[in-house]
Design an enzyme around this catalytic site. Structure first.
Site, PDB file in Angstrom:
ATOM      1  N   ARG A 191     170.585 122.064  13.999  1.00 25.63           N
ATOM      2  CA  ARG A 191     169.231 121.576  14.293  1.00 25.63           C
ATOM      3  C   ARG A 191     168.506 122.560  15.230  1.00 25.63           C
ATOM      4  O   ARG A 191     169.068 123.045  16.194  1.00 25.63           O
ATOM      5  CB  ARG A 191     169.328 120.193  14.928  1.00 25.63           C
ATOM      6  CG  ARG A 191     167.993 119.593  15.396  1.00 25.63           C
ATOM      7  CD  ARG A 191     167.731 119.837  16.858  1.00 25.63           C
ATOM      8  NE  ARG A 191     166.587 119.109  17.371  1.00 25.63           N
ATOM      9  CZ  ARG A 191     166.077 119.266  18.582  1.00 25.63           C
ATOM     10  NH1 ARG A 191     166.617 120.120  19.416  1.00 25.63           N
ATOM     11  NH2 ARG A 191     165.022 118.580  18.968  1.00 25.63           N
ATOM     12  N   VAL A 192     167.260 122.844  14.911  1.00 24.09           N
ATOM     13  CA  VAL A 192     166.458 123.740  15.743  1.00 24.09           C
ATOM     14  C   VAL A 192     165.366 122.919  16.414  1.00 24.09           C
ATOM     15  O   VAL A 192     164.664 122.140  15.748  1.00 24.09           O
ATOM     16  CB  VAL A 192     165.823 124.864  14.888  1.00 24.09           C
ATOM     17  CG1 VAL A 192     164.943 125.766  15.754  1.00 24.09           C
ATOM     18  CG2 VAL A 192     166.906 125.671  14.181  1.00 24.09           C
ATOM     19  N   GLY A 193     165.230 123.061  17.724  1.00 25.97           N
ATOM     20  CA  GLY A 193     164.208 122.328  18.457  1.00 25.97           C
ATOM     21  C   GLY A 193     162.906 123.103  18.558  1.00 25.97           C
ATOM     22  O   GLY A 193     162.686 124.099  17.857  1.00 25.97           O
ATOM     23  N   THR A 238     165.398 120.733  30.369  1.00 26.36           N
ATOM     24  CA  THR A 238     165.037 122.061  29.869  1.00 26.36           C
ATOM     25  C   THR A 238     164.615 122.965  31.011  1.00 26.36           C
ATOM     26  O   THR A 238     163.963 122.522  31.943  1.00 26.36           O
ATOM     27  CB  THR A 238     163.820 121.950  28.929  1.00 26.36           C
ATOM     28  OG1 THR A 238     164.154 121.096  27.886  1.00 26.36           O
ATOM     29  CG2 THR A 238     163.419 123.293  28.356  1.00 26.36           C
ATOM     30  N   THR A 286     158.938 120.447  27.218  1.00 27.99           N
ATOM     31  CA  THR A 286     160.243 119.784  27.241  1.00 27.99           C
ATOM     32  C   THR A 286     160.099 118.388  26.647  1.00 27.99           C
ATOM     33  O   THR A 286     159.046 117.768  26.776  1.00 27.99           O
ATOM     34  CB  THR A 286     160.806 119.690  28.673  1.00 27.99           C
ATOM     35  OG1 THR A 286     162.084 119.046  28.630  1.00 27.99           O
ATOM     36  CG2 THR A 286     159.897 118.900  29.590  1.00 27.99           C
ATOM     37  N   GLY A 287     161.136 117.921  25.979  1.00 26.99           N
ATOM     38  CA  GLY A 287     161.058 116.583  25.412  1.00 26.99           C
ATOM     39  C   GLY A 287     161.610 116.538  23.996  1.00 26.99           C
ATOM     40  O   GLY A 287     162.415 117.390  23.604  1.00 26.99           O
ATOM     41  N   THR A 288     161.185 115.559  23.261  1.00 28.13           N
ATOM     42  CA  THR A 288     161.667 115.374  21.890  1.00 28.13           C
ATOM     43  C   THR A 288     161.067 116.465  21.000  1.00 28.13           C
ATOM     44  O   THR A 288     159.915 116.377  20.561  1.00 28.13           O
ATOM     45  CB  THR A 288     161.276 113.974  21.384  1.00 28.13           C
ATOM     46  OG1 THR A 288     161.760 113.013  22.319  1.00 28.13           O
ATOM     47  CG2 THR A 288     161.885 113.696  20.019  1.00 28.13           C
ATOM     48  N   GLY A 289     161.874 117.494  20.744  1.00 33.01           N
ATOM     49  CA  GLY A 289     161.364 118.695  20.101  1.00 33.01           C
ATOM     50  C   GLY A 289     160.649 118.449  18.791  1.00 33.01           C
ATOM     51  O   GLY A 289     159.642 119.098  18.483  1.00 33.01           O
TER      52      GLY A 289
HETATM   53  N1  ASP Z   1     162.697 120.143  23.676  1.00 35.13           N
HETATM   54  C1  ASP Z   1     164.110 120.334  23.565  1.00 35.13           C
HETATM   55  C2  ASP Z   1     164.533 120.138  22.134  1.00 35.13           C
HETATM   56  O1  ASP Z   1     164.054 119.232  21.468  1.00 35.13           O
HETATM   57  C3  ASP Z   1     164.898 119.404  24.413  1.00 35.13           C
HETATM   58  C4  ASP Z   1     164.684 119.657  25.863  1.00 35.13           C
HETATM   59  O2  ASP Z   1     163.641 119.274  26.363  1.00 35.13           O
HETATM   60  O3  ASP Z   1     165.571 120.216  26.480  1.00 35.13           O
HETATM   61  O4  ASP Z   1     165.382 120.875  21.696  1.00 35.13           O
END
Ligand code: ASP
Length: 242
Positions: free
Chosen positions: A139-141, A111, A161-164
């Site tokens: 899907r929306v993060g 990200t 950043t991470g598992t949205g």
């Molecule tokens: N946080 C973002 C999402 O879940 C993923 C990413 O870190 O790029 O969409």
């Protein structure tokens, strides 16, 4: 990086891009989600903030708004790189095992986020991403959701950043701002609390800055691309823990 050209692809091979920006001094914010043809989604998010009374615009409406503001549009194939296509193919092959967790961290957490403080102590945050590889279409993060993956107020600015889904579930960005405001907690303690005590190991990380210029970059993954620059000439980049 996982934004714009080279962004993660959804399970149909399409780059669906999310971005948000927030001005901590005014609490104005703009965000877009699910855009597939706007070359620079973060510029579109900024135009949502500056040119509309809305905060979040999705999909086709966001693309039409891009036309109205004169922002460049490209064919979706422009975003697709061979590396991301291979990651998608590998993820789909690995199913039904958890595809997302089989990705290398570099594939998952590229990200592009930024937090900034100006010379008067005003703060801002912005985040741009393609989301998670092999995500369901639509899907929306967390990135475009103000208070989840992106937030700024007078005290602190945060980009995650991470598992949205985890960042949405726990309201991470706004939660950090609340701890700073209500508990008078330093930004690094508030940010670490969420990354290390609320979220699960390997969920991700964030960058944050407070009005005094103190920076926090906690993460629970094996690494997180990050950099710091200031007007005194400080320049620092890192990937791993130290
Ligand atoms: N946080 C973002 C999402 O879940 C993923 C990413 O870190 O790029 O969409």
């Amino acid at each position: 990086f996982n934004a714009g050209r080279g962004a993660a692809l959804n399970r149909e091979g399409i780059a669906e891009l999310d971005a948000a920006i927030m001005d901590g001094a005014t609490l104005r914010a703009g965000a877009v989600t699910g855009v597939t043809t706007v070359r620079n989604p973060i510029r579109l998010a900024r135009r949502v903030m500056s040119d509309t009374r809305h905060i979040l615009i999705a999909g086709p409406g966001a693309e039409r708004f891009a036309d109205a503001t004169g922002l460049e549009r490209v064919d979706n194939s422009w975003f697709v790189t061979p590396r991301r296509r291979k990651m998608l193919d590998d993820a789909l092959l690995a199913e039904p095992r958890a595809a997302i967790h089989s990705e290398a961290f570099s594939a998952r957490f590229g990200t592009v986020g930024a937090v900034a403080r100006d010379t008067s102590g005003r703060l801002a945050a912005a985040t741009s991403t393609g989301g998670l590889t092999a995500k369901l279409p639509g899907r929306v993060g967390d990135a475009p959701l103000i208070g989840a993956g992106t937030y700024a107020d007078a005290r602190v600015a945060i980009s995650c950043t991470g598992t949205g889904e985890q960042f949405i579930r726990h309201g991470v960005a706004r939660g950090i701002a609340s701890r700073v405001e209500l508990l008078d907690e330093p930004v690094d303690a508030a940010a670490s609390h969420f990354i290390h005590s609320v979220l699960n190991p390997d969920d991700g990380g964030l960058i944050a800055i407070d009005a005094a210029g103190r920076v926090a970059t906690p993460f629970s993954t094996i690494g997180m691309y990050r950099g710091i620059a200031d007007s005194t000439g400080r320049r620092h980049v890192a990937i791993w823990k130290d």
